[in-house]
Structure formats: C-alpha cells, structure tokens
Write a protein that holds these residues in place. Structure first.
Motif, short mmCIF file in Angstrom:
data_model
loop_
_atom_site.label_atom_id
_atom_site.label_comp_id
_atom_site.label_asym_id
_atom_site.label_seq_id
_atom_site.Cartn_x
_atom_site.Cartn_y
_atom_site.Cartn_z
N ASN A 183 1.06 -1.28 0.08
CA ASN A 183 -0.08 0.15 0.00
C ASN A 183 1.04 1.28 -0.02
O ASN A 183 1.57 1.51 0.93
N VAL A 184 1.21 1.76 -1.19
CA VAL A 184 1.95 3.06 -1.33
C VAL A 184 1.41 3.96 -1.83
O VAL A 184 0.49 3.99 -2.96
N SER A 185 1.67 5.22 -0.95
CA SER A 185 1.17 6.63 -1.63
C SER A 185 2.22 7.51 -2.12
O SER A 185 3.20 7.42 -1.55
N LEU A 186 2.14 8.33 -2.90
CA LEU A 186 3.18 9.27 -3.56
C LEU A 186 2.72 10.54 -3.29
O LEU A 186 1.39 11.10 -3.72
N ASP A 187 3.47 11.65 -2.74
CA ASP A 187 3.28 13.04 -2.81
C ASP A 187 3.67 13.65 -4.04
O ASP A 187 4.74 13.50 -4.41
N LEU A 188 2.96 14.61 -4.66
CA LEU A 188 3.22 15.48 -5.82
C LEU A 188 2.85 16.87 -5.32
O LEU A 188 2.13 17.15 -4.61
N MET A 189 3.84 17.68 -5.92
CA MET A 189 3.42 19.03 -5.65
C MET A 189 3.26 19.89 -7.06
O MET A 189 3.97 19.55 -7.95
N VAL B 179 3.24 23.56 -16.89
CA VAL B 179 2.29 22.64 -17.04
C VAL B 179 2.74 21.24 -17.48
O VAL B 179 2.25 20.35 -17.09
N THR B 180 3.55 21.26 -18.46
CA THR B 180 4.23 20.06 -19.09
C THR B 180 4.88 19.26 -18.37
O THR B 180 4.87 18.17 -18.09
N ASP B 181 5.86 19.98 -17.10
CA ASP B 181 6.32 19.34 -16.10
C ASP B 181 5.31 18.60 -15.16
O ASP B 181 5.78 17.35 -14.87
N MET B 182 4.30 19.13 -14.88
CA MET B 182 3.31 18.49 -14.03
C MET B 182 2.66 17.10 -14.92
O MET B 182 2.61 16.35 -14.23
N GLU B 183 2.79 17.44 -16.20
CA GLU B 183 1.96 16.20 -16.84
C GLU B 183 3.02 15.13 -16.80
O GLU B 183 2.74 13.94 -16.59
N GLU B 184 4.28 15.41 -17.01
CA GLU B 184 5.22 14.42 -16.96
C GLU B 184 5.28 13.88 -15.47
O GLU B 184 5.66 12.58 -15.43
N ALA B 185 5.25 14.57 -14.57
CA ALA B 185 5.46 14.01 -13.14
C ALA B 185 4.06 13.05 -12.95
O ALA B 185 4.23 12.04 -12.26
N LEU B 186 2.68 13.59 -13.49
CA LEU B 186 1.79 12.65 -13.51
C LEU B 186 1.86 11.18 -14.12
O LEU B 186 1.59 9.94 -13.65
N VAL B 187 2.45 11.33 -15.42
CA VAL B 187 2.60 10.15 -16.28
C VAL B 187 3.69 9.11 -15.61
O VAL B 187 3.37 7.90 -15.53
N ARG B 188 4.80 9.72 -15.07
CA ARG B 188 5.78 9.07 -14.39
C ARG B 188 5.19 8.32 -12.91
O ARG B 188 5.72 7.21 -12.70
N GLY B 189 4.45 9.11 -12.33
CA GLY B 189 4.00 8.90 -11.09
C GLY B 189 3.00 7.58 -11.42
O GLY B 189 2.91 6.57 -10.67
N LEU B 190 2.15 7.74 -12.37
CA LEU B 190 1.09 6.81 -12.78
C LEU B 190 1.90 5.46 -13.19
O LEU B 190 1.31 4.05 -12.66
N ALA B 191 2.99 5.40 -13.81
CA ALA B 191 3.64 4.18 -14.35
C ALA B 191 4.11 3.35 -13.03
O ALA B 191 4.36 2.22 -13.22
N LEU B 192 4.28 4.13 -12.05
CA LEU B 192 4.57 3.41 -10.80
C LEU B 192 3.40 2.78 -10.15
O LEU B 192 3.47 1.75 -9.14
N GLY B 193 2.16 2.74 -10.39
CA GLY B 193 0.93 2.13 -10.09
C GLY B 193 0.87 2.54 -8.45
O GLY B 193 0.16 1.29 -7.94
N PRO B 194 0.91 3.31 -7.85
CA PRO B 194 0.76 3.77 -6.26
C PRO B 194 -0.70 3.31 -6.07
O PRO B 194 -1.89 3.59 -6.93
N ASP B 195 -1.23 3.19 -4.84
CA ASP B 195 -2.42 3.39 -4.52
C ASP B 195 -3.24 4.54 -4.27
O ASP B 195 -4.15 4.59 -4.28
#
Length: 381
Positions: free
Chosen positions: A156-162, A170-186
């Motif tokens: 059960n893993v959570s990720l914090d993003l800012m 906005v492009t940086d944020m999109e990249e963070a979301l793509v890479r975060g989602l690739a890790l499949g956190p809960d």
C-alpha cells in the motif's frame, strides 16, 4: 469518544526542504535516542490520562521518520505496540518516507513492526527542480523505493506530488503524473506550493527571486491532475487526495471528519476529550519537559460552536461532503438552523450543492474551497 487514531512526529530529516515550515531539524548532531526516550515517556503519560481503546490508524510523520536507523525504528515501533496494544484487524499503519531512505533492512523492521502503508514524498520527477526545492533524492530513487517496498511486502504505497513550484510548467506537471502513474501507487496526495513565512522560499520571494508559475498555469496543473488521475481510475475523495477504490487514507480522514486522535512528539497536535493541544516544538525543550510532564505548549477546549464550524470546514474537503443527519445526531440540531444563511448563499453562488442528505462542494467550489471554508467561521455563535 476515545481516540482510535495515533499520530507520532519524528522531527528529523537529512536535509530541510526550501518550502518546509514543519517542526523538522537536520538529523546530524541531534539527540535522536534521547528524543525516542522522551517520546516513550510522553506515550506512557498520555495513555495514563487518556487510556486507549482499539486503534484503527497509526501515522508516523515528520520530518522524515525513515532517517532513523533500523535499531531506532525497531525500538519506536515496539514502544507504539506497548502503549497502544489493541489494534484493529483493519489497522492502517503509515510511515512517511523520502525516496532513498528505505533500504531492505529498514523495510524488514517496518514490516515486522506492523507498518502496512508507506507515503513517499516524490514531489516532482524533474531532476533540476528536485534540487531547486531542496530535495535530497534523485528521480530514479522514487521508482526504486516503491519497488523495494513492494518486495518487502508493503504494497500500500502513496506518492506525494506538488504543483505551483518555481519554474514548473504545465508540461512538467504532466510528466510527473505520467511517471507517477507508471509506478502504480494506490494513492496520490497532490498539493499546491504555499510559501510559508520563515522558509527559504519566503526569503527568496521577499528578494524577488522566486519565479512562481502564473495563477492560470497553477490552475491548469490542478485541473490536469484531476483529469489524468480520474482517467486512470483514481477517485478524488478529498480536495487534494486521490486513491484507488478502498485505498483512501483512513488516518487523514480522521482529521477531515473532525474525530479525536492522539498527537505525540515535538510540535505534534492532538485532539481528545474535546480539547486540542499542541506540543512544544524544540527538541531540547521536548526532551526536558517530558521528564516531568506531558510536553504540551498550549491547550484549547473546543466549544460546541467551534466544533460545528470545524465539522463543515473540514468535512466539505471530502467529496462525500457533510451529512445533514450525521450533523444533527452529533449536535442535536440540523445544520440549517446553525448555518442556514451561509448554506443558502453558497448554494446560490454554486459553490456547494445539496445532494440528498449531503452538502458537497461543486466543481466551482473545489476551485474556491478556501472561500467556502471561510464562510463558516464565526457563523455558529
């Protein structure tokens, strides 16, 4: 009502981030073992005054709790079990961690001690931006830490993003979301930067050296976050929090539901028996005071009027909102008799809506939540 949740603060970290105004101190040279002694004394005194029942959630935050050495972490977890011995079968036991601070030996200690959820502070996946905000981990360490946690049996893993960080697009944020989602956190917690007084960023802002994104870009980052995470199957159950079904942070929901909780450690806040308290912030003072009493700096008895205000201010952060029947059962009167004009005005402005038994933020209300919450202050007298 006996608290069913426990918060424990570990005020040490390897490096203090430039946006941080929490009770946190760089660990080098700190009396960590003396602090753990003091924390045990506070636990003992606290449960003597407020005996615990069955514990549903435990959250160890900081600072960075995982800067503790394995032997120190093992000692802390044993103390938690000693003073809060009765755990629910559904216990959610979270520890905050920085990527790169969860080596296998420490993870084994966490797992053995009952920890079943880790919250990693990723913040961003842009290397130079990590350095600019004062993070001391690299991008690759985020994925590595998530992987080793799962290998250790903590799935059960959570990720914090800012978002809204200096020089963030906005492009940086999109990249963070793509890479975060690739890790499949809960779970994701996604917060906008708030420049707090006394921080490195506040000093830079006063000097005109903090290039923050425009308000329009910051809004687009939030809307993008909501859209991308919801498309990926995460439910936005709170203004800044998203989870897979059934993986909501039950501990943080304790705060939003205005329920009591134990608060232990330097700078920690607690709420029990109708009283909120704040502990002293300094590590040395915390250690010294704990030898003779609970190291509390201030207490505040919550009046019925304040409790009703908090019920709406906190409860409306949840997408489920505030139950009319639940409010009436707690306070002996329907919310309309207390906040009638406020509720009517916010509905006219399309910031909240009434859905069956519940008052909830609208889409517009999500974007102007602070205005909604402020409307309840002083209105229950």
């Amino acid at each position: 009502m006996v608290p069913e949740s426990v918060y424990i603060h570990i005020p040490f970290c390897a490096h203090k981030c430039h946006y941080c105004d929490f009770t946190a101190y760089v660990v080098g040279g700190q009396p960590v073992d003396d602090y753990l002694d003091a924390l045990e004394r506070e636990m003992a005194r606290t449960v003597e005054e407020i005996p615990p029942g069955k514990i549903e959630t435990i959250f160890i935050g900081g600072g960075t709790p995982t800067v503790l050495a394995p032997r120190q972490m093992e000692r802390l977890l044993k103390d938690v079990r000693r003073y809060f011995p009765v755990w629910s079968d559904r216990l959610e036991f979270t520890v905050e961690a920085n990527p790169g601070t969860t080596e296998p030996e420490k993870l084994a200690v966490l797992k053995e001690g009952g920890v079943n959820r880790l919250s990693f502070g990723a913040q961003t996946f842009r290397p130079d931006l990590l350095a600019e905000i004062g993070r001391d981990h690299g991008v690759d360490e985020i994925a590595g830490s998530v992987e080793t946690a799962r290998e250790a049996g903590i799935d059960n893993v959570s990720l914090d993003l800012m978002f809204g960080l200096p020089r963030q697009s906005v492009t940086d944020m999109e990249e963070a979301l793509v890479r975060g989602l690739a890790l499949g956190p809960d779970h994701f917690s996604v917060y906008s930067l708030k420049v707090e007084e006394g921080t490195v960023f506040h000093h830079k802002m006063l000097q005109g050296k903090l290039p923050l994104p425009s308000e329009d870009d910051e809004l687009e980052m939030y809307l993008l976050t909501r859209r991308r995470l919801e498309e990926a199957g995460y439910l936005q159950y709170e203004v800044s929090n998203f989870s897979r079904p059934g993986r909501e942070s039950r501990h943080n929901s304790t705060y939003w539901l205005n329920e009591p909780y134990y608060g232990l450690g330097a700078g920690a806040h607690g709420y029990a028996q109708g009283v909120r308290h704040e502990n002293v912030r300094g590590v040395g003072e915390y250690i010294r005071l704990s030898r003779s009493r609970r190291p509390i700096a201030a207490t505040h008895r919550v009046s019925a009027a304040e409790a009703m205000e908090n019920h709406f201010i906190l409860g409306l952060r949840l997408r489920d909102g505030v139950s009319q029947r639940g409010f009436a059962q707690l306070y002996g009167k329907p919310p309309e008799t207390v906040f009638g004009s406020v509720l009517e005005d916010l509905q006219k402005r399309r910031l909240i809506r009434r859905e069956g038994d519940r008052y909830q933020l609208t889409e517009q209300g999500l974007l102007f939540g602070n205005d909604v919450f402020a409307a309840f202050i002083g209105e229950s007298a």
